[in-house]
Structure formats: structure tokens, C-alpha cells
Design a protein around this motif. Structure first.
Motif, PDB file in Angstrom:
ATOM      1  N   ARG A 103       0.878  -1.141  -0.103  1.00 39.46           N
ATOM      2  CA  ARG A 103      -0.072  -0.024  -0.028  1.00 39.46           C
ATOM      3  C   ARG A 103       0.829   1.158  -0.014  1.00 39.46           C
ATOM      4  NH1 ARG A 103      -4.333  -2.098   4.468  1.00 39.46           N
ATOM      5  NH2 ARG A 103      -5.515  -3.334   3.126  1.00 39.46           N
ATOM      6  N   ALA A 104       2.115   1.089   0.233  1.00 39.25           N
ATOM      7  CA  ALA A 104       2.886   2.315   0.349  1.00 39.25           C
ATOM      8  C   ALA A 104       3.286   3.031  -0.999  1.00 39.25           C
ATOM      9  CB  ALA A 104       4.439   1.902   0.939  1.00 39.25           C
ATOM     10  N   GLY A 105       3.513   4.201  -1.097  1.00 39.05           N
ATOM     11  CA  GLY A 105       3.675   4.705  -2.477  1.00 39.05           C
ATOM     12  C   GLY A 105       2.448   5.028  -3.114  1.00 39.05           C
ATOM     13  N   GLY A 106       1.404   5.099  -2.471  1.00 39.23           N
ATOM     14  CA  GLY A 106      -0.073   5.139  -3.427  1.00 39.23           C
ATOM     15  C   GLY A 106      -0.287   3.775  -3.990  1.00 39.23           C
ATOM     16  N   ALA A 107       0.405   2.584  -3.775  1.00 33.77           N
ATOM     17  CA  ALA A 107       0.053   1.357  -4.506  1.00 33.77           C
ATOM     18  C   ALA A 107      -1.022   0.734  -3.749  1.00 33.77           C
ATOM     19  CB  ALA A 107       1.352   0.570  -4.759  1.00 33.77           C
ATOM     20  N   HIS A 108      -1.739  -0.236  -4.209  1.00 33.35           N
ATOM     21  CA  HIS A 108      -2.681  -1.202  -3.735  1.00 33.35           C
ATOM     22  C   HIS A 108      -2.525  -2.333  -4.560  1.00 33.35           C
ATOM     23  CE1 HIS A 108      -5.998  -3.032  -2.082  1.00 33.35           C
ATOM     24  NE2 HIS A 108      -6.149  -2.268  -1.221  1.00 33.35           N
ATOM     25  N   ALA A 109      -1.632  -3.424  -4.083  1.00 32.00           N
ATOM     26  CA  ALA A 109      -1.437  -4.566  -5.035  1.00 32.00           C
ATOM     27  C   ALA A 109      -1.114  -5.848  -3.955  1.00 32.00           C
ATOM     28  CB  ALA A 109      -0.215  -4.400  -5.888  1.00 32.00           C
ATOM     29  N   VAL A 110      -1.521  -6.992  -4.477  1.00 26.23           N
ATOM     30  CA  VAL A 110      -0.911  -8.011  -3.687  1.00 26.23           C
ATOM     31  C   VAL A 110       0.421  -8.499  -4.297  1.00 26.23           C
ATOM     32  CG1 VAL A 110      -1.461 -10.670  -3.551  1.00 26.23           C
ATOM     33  CG2 VAL A 110      -3.196  -9.075  -3.491  1.00 26.23           C
ATOM     34  N   ILE A 111       1.481  -8.827  -3.496  1.00 27.89           N
ATOM     35  CA  ILE A 111       2.607  -8.964  -3.763  1.00 27.89           C
ATOM     36  C   ILE A 111       2.630 -10.389  -4.367  1.00 27.89           C
ATOM     37  CG2 ILE A 111       5.027  -9.333  -3.018  1.00 27.89           C
ATOM     38  CD1 ILE A 111       4.516  -7.242  -0.766  1.00 27.89           C
ATOM     39  N   GLY A 112       3.387 -10.582  -5.465  1.00 28.04           N
ATOM     40  CA  GLY A 112       3.274 -11.911  -6.324  1.00 28.04           C
ATOM     41  C   GLY A 112       2.262 -11.955  -7.476  1.00 28.04           C
ATOM     42  N   PHE A 113       1.234 -11.103  -7.068  1.00 27.47           N
ATOM     43  CA  PHE A 113       0.335 -11.022  -8.496  1.00 27.47           C
ATOM     44  C   PHE A 113       0.042  -9.603  -8.865  1.00 27.47           C
ATOM     45  CE2 PHE A 113      -0.931 -14.550  -5.866  1.00 27.47           C
ATOM     46  CZ  PHE A 113      -1.052 -15.789  -6.697  1.00 27.47           C
ATOM     47  N   SER A 114       1.331  -9.129  -9.089  1.00 29.33           N
ATOM     48  CA  SER A 114       1.421  -7.628  -9.855  1.00 29.33           C
ATOM     49  C   SER A 114       2.493  -7.608 -10.573  1.00 29.33           C
ATOM     50  CB  SER A 114       1.492  -6.800  -8.546  1.00 29.33           C
ATOM     51  OG  SER A 114       2.037  -5.580  -8.921  1.00 29.33           O
ATOM     52  N   HIS A 115       2.266  -6.704 -11.900  1.00 30.24           N
ATOM     53  CA  HIS A 115       3.447  -6.451 -12.690  1.00 30.24           C
ATOM     54  C   HIS A 115       4.286  -5.636 -12.167  1.00 30.24           C
ATOM     55  CE1 HIS A 115       1.179  -8.475 -15.628  1.00 30.24           C
ATOM     56  NE2 HIS A 115       0.114  -7.507 -15.466  1.00 30.24           N
ATOM     57  N   ASP A 116       4.111  -4.820 -10.936  1.00 34.90           N
ATOM     58  CA  ASP A 116       4.952  -3.956 -10.361  1.00 34.90           C
ATOM     59  C   ASP A 116       5.574  -4.386  -9.145  1.00 34.90           C
ATOM     60  OD1 ASP A 116       4.406  -1.799 -12.151  1.00 34.90           O
ATOM     61  OD2 ASP A 116       2.232  -1.487 -10.949  1.00 34.90           O
ATOM     62  N   PHE A 117       5.262  -5.478  -8.198  1.00 31.58           N
ATOM     63  CA  PHE A 117       5.607  -5.657  -7.075  1.00 31.58           C
ATOM     64  C   PHE A 117       5.760  -7.434  -7.255  1.00 31.58           C
ATOM     65  CE2 PHE A 117       3.143  -1.972  -6.292  1.00 31.58           C
ATOM     66  CZ  PHE A 117       3.970  -1.259  -5.822  1.00 31.58           C
ATOM     67  N   PRO A 118       7.097  -7.855  -7.793  1.00 32.20           N
ATOM     68  CA  PRO A 118       7.361  -9.390  -7.772  1.00 32.20           C
ATOM     69  C   PRO A 118       7.149  -9.913  -6.579  1.00 32.20           C
ATOM     70  CG  PRO A 118       9.173  -7.778  -7.868  1.00 32.20           C
ATOM     71  CD  PRO A 118       8.138  -6.851  -7.968  1.00 32.20           C
ATOM     72  N   GLY A 119       7.081 -11.263  -6.621  1.00 31.24           N
ATOM     73  CA  GLY A 119       6.875 -12.110  -5.624  1.00 31.24           C
ATOM     74  C   GLY A 119       8.180 -12.931  -5.289  1.00 31.24           C
ATOM     75  N   GLY A 120       8.105 -13.838  -4.372  1.00 30.20           N
ATOM     76  CA  GLY A 120       9.244 -14.526  -4.031  1.00 30.20           C
ATOM     77  C   GLY A 120       9.949 -15.658  -4.902  1.00 30.20           C
ATOM     78  N   PHE A 121       9.331 -15.677  -6.107  1.00 32.88           N
ATOM     79  CA  PHE A 121      10.060 -16.415  -7.001  1.00 32.88           C
ATOM     80  C   PHE A 121      10.810 -15.961  -7.791  1.00 32.88           C
ATOM     81  CE2 PHE A 121       6.197 -19.692  -7.726  1.00 32.88           C
ATOM     82  CZ  PHE A 121       6.062 -20.002  -6.268  1.00 32.88           C
ATOM     83  N   GLY A 122      11.282 -14.773  -7.338  1.00 32.72           N
ATOM     84  CA  GLY A 122      12.315 -13.804  -7.984  1.00 32.72           C
ATOM     85  C   GLY A 122      13.659 -13.639  -6.826  1.00 32.72           C
TER      86      GLY A 122
END
Length: 343
Positions: A103-122
Motif C-alpha cells: 500500500r506504500a507509495g500510493g500502490a494497492h496490490a498483492v505482492i506476487g500477483f502484480s506487474h510492479d511488485f514481484p513475489g518470492g520466485f524472483g
């Protein structure tokens, strides 16, 4: 960074752009990440999941199924840096996990299901610093990666509000059902009945604290089991997520029974309101974990109250993700395969 990513319904491995933290975001190097069935769901039903989120509101509405994204939301990693202006309350070099929400930086996303916030497979992730949970010293990475899936089960167990008068019944003994059993045991609920088709999962249910584990094809889990001395379950936790489950539970549940729906069904459900009303049933739809559940999960794993070591199966690098996802739905699959992008 090196990562396994999903694109157009397939798993690929390659180089992705390194993420750059903004204000309130931590840059983290992934150490371990559990593999969840939700990643497998996206391979065969990703567009449907996205469409449902856009229609009804949901966390996947911003995904484009034809663009790559890096999954993995059951992670532990090492803090490398923060974005400018961040609070930096956890020191660089410390290990962390988090509720997989940004939610920081104006975002609202699920980490790992986002084009901007990659998950732990990286190799690298961005985490919301307000969500960070510092990992206890001595808790090894693979066990720390079990905090998030365990926390989901603890949340479900908590929302059932079990009392000493209840007999809980846990339907489905995958990771979430096992977490529910562990949570119920932690809360002092007893006896706990578990039901699953697969003997290995029933054995695991007993390990996690169930008192009775039955094959529902052979024994009606809603019935008056001999071990219960004529009593029957009245607090039902559904962790299967298949169409028709709620309808069947309503049909079998006792008068004034309580139902906690934790299974993630993405198909339209049909039920008789008449039957539920006549029985005065209470149906609670459980969601994802909250920070309190993550904290409890970490403490309970660290101090040995909940032993998740039997959950951990194969440990792989990103090159093994595609094959592991293809094999994860079988009855003999481990509760969790763990990805280490450093391998």
C-alpha cells in the motif's frame, strides 16, 4: 534479477528488471518462498480470476494475463535497502516476511500477483515497510516461509470463535486446513475432527493436532462418531474450494451449526436458503491473514508449539518451478515445495 514468472498461462525463467523501492517500500533479497496452489490456478484459470476481480472487485483486477508477473507470496528475505523518505524501522541485513500487500507509495496490490511488485520466485522483492515482520533469530528460512500459509489457517480458525462446547470439523487437509487444525489446537478446541480423501493428508492432520481423521467416502464426518460418544460436529471449516461444497455442508450441518468458508471457490454456488434458515445456520466467509495472525504464526513456529517441518518438501531453484507446479496437486505432493532463487 533472475526469476521464474508466469506469462500467457506458462511458467518461464529469465531476467526481469530489478525493482526500485519508493517511499515506504523495502527492497528485499528473497531467501525462501513457499509454493501455493494459487500459482497453479493462474496457469489454467488466470484470465477468469482477473475477470472475476474486475467484475466483483478483487486484488487481481490490475493484472494483464498476457504480461509477465513474478509469483510467490509465502516468502522470507533479507532487507537490502529502503526507498527515500522511508522510516527504516528494521535494520538492513535483517530477515523479514510480511502480509503480501503493498500500500506504500500510493500502490494497492498483492505482492506476487502484480506487474510492479514481484513475489518470492524472483531474487528481489519490494515490501511495504508498515507490513514488515522481523524474523526471530534461529528460525531457519524454510520454516519462516511457512509463516504466511500457517497464518491463513490461524485466521480461519479464529473467525470460527470456537468455544469449549464446540466440536470442530475441518474439511480438507491441505495447507490451509492443516493451519486451521493447528490454530484450533492452539486455542484449546477439542476434540477436532478432520476429513480428507487422502490417507497421507489424514496422517498429517493428526500430526497437526486433530483427534479424529476420517475418509468421508467411508465415514460421514457429520455423524455421531463413536469417538465422540454420541455427539457430532457443529463448527465446520471448509477448506476445499469446490463448487457445491457449501450446499452439501448446509444439507449435512446440524441445527444452529456454524460454517467457516475458507476454500477459494471461483465458480457460482447454488444453495437452498430455506434449508439454512430452518437450521438457523451461521455462515462466515473467511479471508486472508492479518498482521496478528502472522505474528502468532511466527511465534508458534519459533517456540515449537506448531511444528511445520513436516510441511516442507523439495527445495528448488527458479529453474524447477514449472515442473514443481505441474506436480503439486497430487495427493502425494508435499504440503509446500520451497523456492530459493539464490540456488
Amino acid at each position: 534479477m533472475k526469476a521464474a514468472y508466469i506469462e500467457n498461462g506458462g511458467v518461464h525463467v529469465g531476467e526481469m528488471t530489478d525493482p526500485v523501492p519508493a517511499r515506504g517500500q523495502a527492497l528485499v533479497r528473497t531467501h525462501s518462498c513457499g509454493m501455493c496452489s494459487s500459482e497453479a490456478h493462474f496457469l489454467h484459470a488466470g484470465q477468469n480470476i482477473i475477470d472475476l476481480s474486475r467484475k466483483f472487485g478483487g486484488p487481481y483486477a490490475g493484472l494483464d494475463f498476457h504480461r509477465p508477473f513474478v509469483p510467490g507470496h509465502e516468502y522470507v528475505g533479507e532487507v537490502l535497502d529502503y526507498g527515500p523518505g522511508s522510516e527504516r524501522r528494521i535494520k538492513i541485513g535483517r530477515r523479514v516476511t510480511s502480509v503480501p500487500i503493498m500500500r506504500a507509495g500510493g500502490a494497492h496490490a498483492v505482492i506476487g500477483f502484480s506487474h510492479d511488485f514481484p513475489g518470492g520466485f524472483g531474487e528481489l522483492m519490494l515490501l511495504d515497510e508498515t507490513m514488515l515482520l522481523e524474523i526471530s533469530d534461529g528460525l531457519e528460512d524454510v520454516l519462516a516461509a511457512m509463516i504466511e500459509p500457517l497464518a491463513v489457517g490461524l485466521e480461519h480458525a479464529r473467525h470460527g470463535n470456537p468455544t469449549s462446547d464446540d466440536i470442530p470439523l475441518v474439511l480438507g487437509c491441505g495447507a490451509i486446513g492443516l493451519g486451521v487444525i493447528a490454530g484450533l489446537k492452539l486455542m484449546g478446541a477439542a476434540p477436532i475432527v478432520a476429513a480428507d480423501f487422502h490417507p497421507g493428508r489424514r496422517d498429517m492432520a493428526i500430526l497437526m493436532g486433530a483427534d479424529i481423521a476420517v475418509d468421508p467416502r467411508e465415514t460421514n464426518p457429520f455423524g455421531a462418531l463413536p469417538e465422540l460418544r454420541g455427539r457430532s460436529a457443529n463448527l465446520v471449516y471448509e477448506n476445499v474450494g469446490q463448487k457445491g461444497m457449501l450446499s452439501r455442508i448446509i444439507s449435512d450441518a446440524p441445527f444452529a451449526g456454524r460454517i467457516v468458508m475458507g476454500g477459494y471457490c471461483m465458480e457460482e454456488e447454488s444453495l437452498f436458503v430455506f434449508a439454512a434458515q430452518n437450521k438457523r445456520l451461521n455462515i462466515q466467509f473467511a479471508g486472508g491473514e492479518e498482521p496478528q495472525d502472522m505474528e502468532l504464526a511466527m511465534r508458534a513456529i519459533a517456540d515449537g508449539r506448531i511444528d511445520v517441518r513436516p510441511w516442507v518438501g523439495e527445495r528448488i531453484g527458479v529453474g524447477g518451478v514449472a515442473d514443481a507446479i505441474a506436480r503439486m496437486s497430487g495427493p502425494d505432493a508435499p504440503v509446500r515445495t520451497v523456492v530459493d532463487p539464490r540456488k
